[in-house]
Scaffold this motif. Structure first.
Motif, PDB file in Angstrom:
ATOM      1  N   ALA A  36      46.582 -41.634 -15.686  1.00 36.18           N
ATOM      2  CA  ALA A  36      46.131 -40.859 -14.525  1.00 36.18           C
ATOM      3  C   ALA A  36      44.812 -41.404 -13.988  1.00 36.18           C
ATOM      4  N   ILE A  37      43.894 -41.749 -14.875  1.00 38.17           N
ATOM      5  CA  ILE A  37      42.609 -42.298 -14.435  1.00 38.17           C
ATOM      6  C   ILE A  37      42.809 -43.653 -13.770  1.00 38.17           C
ATOM      7  N   ASP A  38      43.675 -44.492 -14.351  1.00 47.15           N
ATOM      8  CA  ASP A  38      43.945 -45.793 -13.740  1.00 47.15           C
ATOM      9  C   ASP A  38      44.567 -45.632 -12.348  1.00 47.15           C
ATOM     10  N   LEU A  39      45.475 -44.681 -12.206  1.00 44.03           N
ATOM     11  CA  LEU A  39      46.089 -44.443 -10.896  1.00 44.03           C
ATOM     12  C   LEU A  39      45.047 -43.976  -9.881  1.00 44.03           C
ATOM     13  N   ALA A  40      44.164 -43.096 -10.316  1.00 38.97           N
ATOM     14  CA  ALA A  40      43.133 -42.596  -9.407  1.00 38.97           C
ATOM     15  C   ALA A  40      42.189 -43.720  -8.979  1.00 38.97           C
ATOM     16  N   HIS A  43      44.219 -45.805  -6.434  1.00 35.38           N
ATOM     17  CA  HIS A  43      44.842 -45.241  -5.233  1.00 35.38           C
ATOM     18  C   HIS A  43      44.010 -44.172  -4.527  1.00 35.38           C
ATOM     19  N   ASN A  44      42.959 -43.661  -5.138  1.00 35.38           N
ATOM     20  CA  ASN A  44      42.191 -42.598  -4.495  1.00 35.38           C
ATOM     21  C   ASN A  44      41.542 -43.131  -3.218  1.00 35.38           C
ATOM     22  N   HIS A  45      41.809 -42.477  -2.103  1.00 32.91           N
ATOM     23  CA  HIS A  45      41.362 -42.996  -0.818  1.00 32.91           C
ATOM     24  C   HIS A  45      39.853 -42.844  -0.623  1.00 32.91           C
ATOM     25  N   SER A  46      39.270 -41.797  -1.164  1.00 30.37           N
ATOM     26  CA  SER A  46      37.818 -41.656  -1.059  1.00 30.37           C
ATOM     27  C   SER A  46      37.111 -42.788  -1.794  1.00 30.37           C
ATOM     28  N   LEU A  47      37.644 -43.153  -2.953  1.00 37.26           N
ATOM     29  CA  LEU A  47      37.052 -44.259  -3.700  1.00 37.26           C
ATOM     30  C   LEU A  47      37.261 -45.578  -2.972  1.00 37.26           C
ATOM     31  N   LYS A  48      38.431 -45.749  -2.368  1.00 32.83           N
ATOM     32  CA  LYS A  48      38.665 -46.967  -1.587  1.00 32.83           C
ATOM     33  C   LYS A  48      37.658 -47.075  -0.441  1.00 32.83           C
ATOM     34  N   ALA A  49      37.376 -45.944   0.191  1.00 35.08           N
ATOM     35  CA  ALA A  49      36.389 -45.960   1.276  1.00 35.08           C
ATOM     36  C   ALA A  49      35.014 -46.353   0.751  1.00 35.08           C
ATOM     37  N   SER A  50      34.666 -45.873  -0.438  1.00 26.20           N
ATOM     38  CA  SER A  50      33.378 -46.232  -1.030  1.00 26.20           C
ATOM     39  C   SER A  50      33.325 -47.712  -1.376  1.00 26.20           C
ATOM     40  N   ARG A  51      34.422 -48.245  -1.903  1.00 28.58           N
ATOM     41  CA  ARG A  51      34.443 -49.669  -2.242  1.00 28.58           C
ATOM     42  C   ARG A  51      34.291 -50.545  -1.005  1.00 28.58           C
ATOM     43  N   ASN A  52      34.706 -50.042   0.138  1.00 33.54           N
ATOM     44  CA  ASN A  52      34.554 -50.813   1.373  1.00 33.54           C
ATOM     45  C   ASN A  52      33.082 -51.066   1.695  1.00 33.54           C
ATOM     46  N   GLN A  53      32.194 -50.208   1.180  1.00 30.12           N
ATOM     47  CA  GLN A  53      30.766 -50.415   1.407  1.00 30.12           C
ATOM     48  C   GLN A  53      30.283 -51.708   0.757  1.00 30.12           C
ATOM     49  N   ILE A  54      30.897 -52.100  -0.356  1.00 32.48           N
ATOM     50  CA  ILE A  54      30.524 -53.359  -0.997  1.00 32.48           C
ATOM     51  C   ILE A  54      30.846 -54.525  -0.074  1.00 32.48           C
ATOM     52  N   LEU A  55      32.030 -54.493   0.528  1.00 36.70           N
ATOM     53  CA  LEU A  55      32.420 -55.563   1.445  1.00 36.70           C
ATOM     54  C   LEU A  55      31.485 -55.618   2.650  1.00 36.70           C
ATOM     55  N   LEU A 214      45.747 -32.218  -9.255  1.00 35.81           N
ATOM     56  CA  LEU A 214      45.600 -33.518  -9.910  1.00 35.81           C
ATOM     57  C   LEU A 214      46.145 -34.633  -9.025  1.00 35.81           C
ATOM     58  N   ARG A 215      47.247 -34.374  -8.367  1.00 28.31           N
ATOM     59  CA  ARG A 215      47.840 -35.394  -7.495  1.00 28.31           C
ATOM     60  C   ARG A 215      46.904 -35.759  -6.347  1.00 28.31           C
ATOM     61  N   GLN A 216      46.099 -34.812  -5.918  1.00 27.25           N
ATOM     62  CA  GLN A 216      45.137 -35.100  -4.857  1.00 27.25           C
ATOM     63  C   GLN A 216      44.119 -36.147  -5.309  1.00 27.25           C
ATOM     64  N   PHE A 217      43.689 -36.071  -6.565  1.00 26.51           N
ATOM     65  CA  PHE A 217      42.769 -37.076  -7.088  1.00 26.51           C
ATOM     66  C   PHE A 217      43.468 -38.418  -7.287  1.00 26.51           C
ATOM     67  N   LEU A 218      44.731 -38.373  -7.715  1.00 31.70           N
ATOM     68  CA  LEU A 218      45.461 -39.611  -7.973  1.00 31.70           C
ATOM     69  C   LEU A 218      45.834 -40.327  -6.690  1.00 31.70           C
ATOM     70  N   TYR A 220      48.366 -39.131  -3.153  1.00 31.66           N
ATOM     71  CA  TYR A 220      49.729 -38.622  -2.999  1.00 31.66           C
ATOM     72  C   TYR A 220      50.771 -39.733  -3.057  1.00 31.66           C
ATOM     73  N   ASP A 221      50.376 -40.946  -2.698  1.00 39.24           N
ATOM     74  CA  ASP A 221      51.336 -42.048  -2.737  1.00 39.24           C
ATOM     75  C   ASP A 221      51.392 -42.720  -4.101  1.00 39.24           C
ATOM     76  N   ALA A 222      50.585 -42.236  -5.067  1.00 45.75           N
ATOM     77  CA  ALA A 222      50.539 -42.875  -6.387  1.00 45.75           C
ATOM     78  C   ALA A 222      51.627 -42.357  -7.318  1.00 45.75           C
ATOM     79  N   VAL A 223      52.016 -41.105  -7.157  1.00 41.40           N
ATOM     80  CA  VAL A 223      53.022 -40.496  -8.032  1.00 41.40           C
ATOM     81  C   VAL A 223      54.010 -39.714  -7.184  1.00 41.40           C
ATOM     82  N   PRO A 224      55.257 -39.540  -7.664  1.00 45.91           N
ATOM     83  CA  PRO A 224      56.225 -38.720  -6.919  1.00 45.91           C
ATOM     84  C   PRO A 224      55.882 -37.241  -7.019  1.00 45.91           C
ATOM     85  N   ALA A 225      56.531 -36.446  -6.202  1.00 43.46           N
ATOM     86  CA  ALA A 225      56.224 -35.022  -6.160  1.00 43.46           C
ATOM     87  C   ALA A 225      56.607 -34.307  -7.443  1.00 43.46           C
TER      88      ALA A 225
END
Length: 423
Positions: A36-40, A43-55, A214-218, A220-225
């Motif tokens: 679950a932590i690896d998926l988050a 795939h977590n979009h908030s974290l992806k947005a934060s990583r974009n700051q590095i770029l 939990l799925r919100q943190f992971l 929604y596209d990371a795991v099925p419903a």
């Protein structure tokens, strides 16, 4: 009618393998806490947005390392616009003047190198801040994962308790029909079944809501419903000492690392401000054609640093360094306080779990079993039996909540340390 039954039986025989295959194909996706932590993290979009700051910060490094562009200039003089008859080759060669020049700003004080270093130091700070966002996300996933485990354990207990009490209701119904208990006692037992059914329904809803959160943190596209989790509420004692944990947190916590890197970045800004105080030289080379002659000229100009020597920016960056140093001390205090609070929370919840496992769970179980045995044989009142049942249920639920609180405290301690592995 007999033919109809044969047809229905044949149809059921043909559809049975298909239905069983469909059911097997619909088995839910099961994930562990580490998965679950690896998926988050992936795939977590908030974290992806934060990583974009590095770029973006790395792009600023490119900008900081750019040299000034040269300037191309050209002019022509004495053009006979108002005397068209004078337009001739001789006039162009002997009367008119043409100038072509190239100028370049020579930066002094190693400004470009200081800009690049300041940008790189800021990128390092950004990386540490993004790592801190990953630390926070891992804790949120771990905390919510424990909530799912608690909901699952509560649901299993509620279903098990409902099934057991349903047997009690069935026995009571048989006793009522045989005349061994009165109608009032039978109705009280049957009404008590409503509470068990309500608890089961509430537990089922709690698990669904916990999985959605939990799925919100992971992502929604990371795991099925229809995904689910693997794990149990478990107790693992903590053996480390608080002083050792605090020392480790100061080495591991990315937010403290970001504060330390902030000091380095502030020092780079001071160096850049001092470099910007150096006077740059603008050099120009001109090619001139006039009166049939070709000549070259060299020019140089620069500011006289009489008034503006970048004093304000140098003073500001020095104060910014002091601010960064204070923030580093504040971050250190925060780390030590977080570890101390999390450590004490683990110890406190550990004591509560130990209380339940030391005898209270068994006592509640024995009390319920004795009361049930005595009631079914007429040696105990209905109120005594229902009271023992309520005490048993509340003790079991409280124990599960204590386990969940302990596991959440462990997750909080991991967040305070900045690492997923505890000594």
């Amino acid at each position: 009618m007999r033919l109809r039954h044969l047809v229905m039986f044949a149809a059921a025989a043909l559809l049975s393998p298909l239905l069983s295959g469909t059911a097997a194909g619909q088995s839910p996706t099961l994930i562990t806490l580490d998965q679950a932590i690896d998926l988050a993290l992936a795939h977590n979009h908030s974290l992806k947005a934060s990583r974009n700051q590095i770029l973006q910060s790395q792009d600023l490094e490119i900008t900081a390392n750019l040299r000034p562009n040269p300037t191309l200039g050209a002019d022509t003089q004495f053009v006979p616009f108002f005397s068209p008859q004078d337009f001739s080759g001789e006039n162009l060669n002997n009367v008119q003047q043409f100038d072509v020049g190239l100028s370049y700003l020579f930066e002094r004080g190693k400004k470009r190198q200081h800009r690049l270093q300041a940008a790189r130091d800021q990128t390092a700070v950004t990386r540490a801040q993004v790592a801190d966002a990953e630390r926070t996300l891992a804790f949120n996933v771990g905390q919510q994962f424990v909530s799912v485990l608690l909901a699952e354990s509560t649901l299993q207990f509620a279903m098990q308790d409902l099934k057991g009490f349903q047997q009690t209701v069935d026995i009571s119904e048989a006793q009522f029909k045989a005349g061994f208990i009165g109608e009032g006692d039978y109705l009280k037992i049957k009404l008590q079944l409503l509470q068990f059914q309500t608890d089961a329904s509430s537990a089922r809803l709690a698990k669904v809501q916990a999985l959605v959160a939990l799925r919100q943190f992971l992502g929604y596209d990371a795991v099925p419903a229809d995904y689910d989790v693997i794990g149990d509420l478990a107790y693992q004692p903590l053996k480390a000492h608080m002083e050792d944990l605090q020392a480790r947190a100061l080495r591991e916590r990315p937010d403290f690392r970001a504060a330390e890197l902030g000091i380095t970045a502030a020092q780079s800004q001071i160096g850049l401000a001092k470099a910007n105080s150096k006077v740059d030289v603008n050099g120009t080379y001109d090619f001139t054609h006039v009166s049939g002659e070709n000549t070259a000229s060299l020019f140089a100009n620069f500011e006289l640093p009489i008034f503006n020597r970048n004093q304000g920016e140098i003073a500001r960056t020095k104060h910014a360094l002091t601010q960064a140093q204070e923030q580093e001390q504040s971050a250190s205090d925060t780390v030590l306080s977080d570890v101390a609070n999390a450590y004490e929370a683990v110890k406190s919840n550990d004591e509560v779990v130990q209380l339940y496992t030391s005898g209270y769970l068994k006592q509640a179980q024995d009390s319920r079993d004795i009361s049930e045995y005595a009631y079914k044989r007429g040696a105990a009142s209905l109120l005594d039996f229902l009271d023992a049942e309520r005490s048993y249920r509340s003790t079991q639920l409280a124990y599960r909540q204590a386990l969940a609180s302990y596991m959440t405290a462990i997750e909080q301690l991991k967040e305070a340390l900045g690492t997923r592995s505890l000594p």
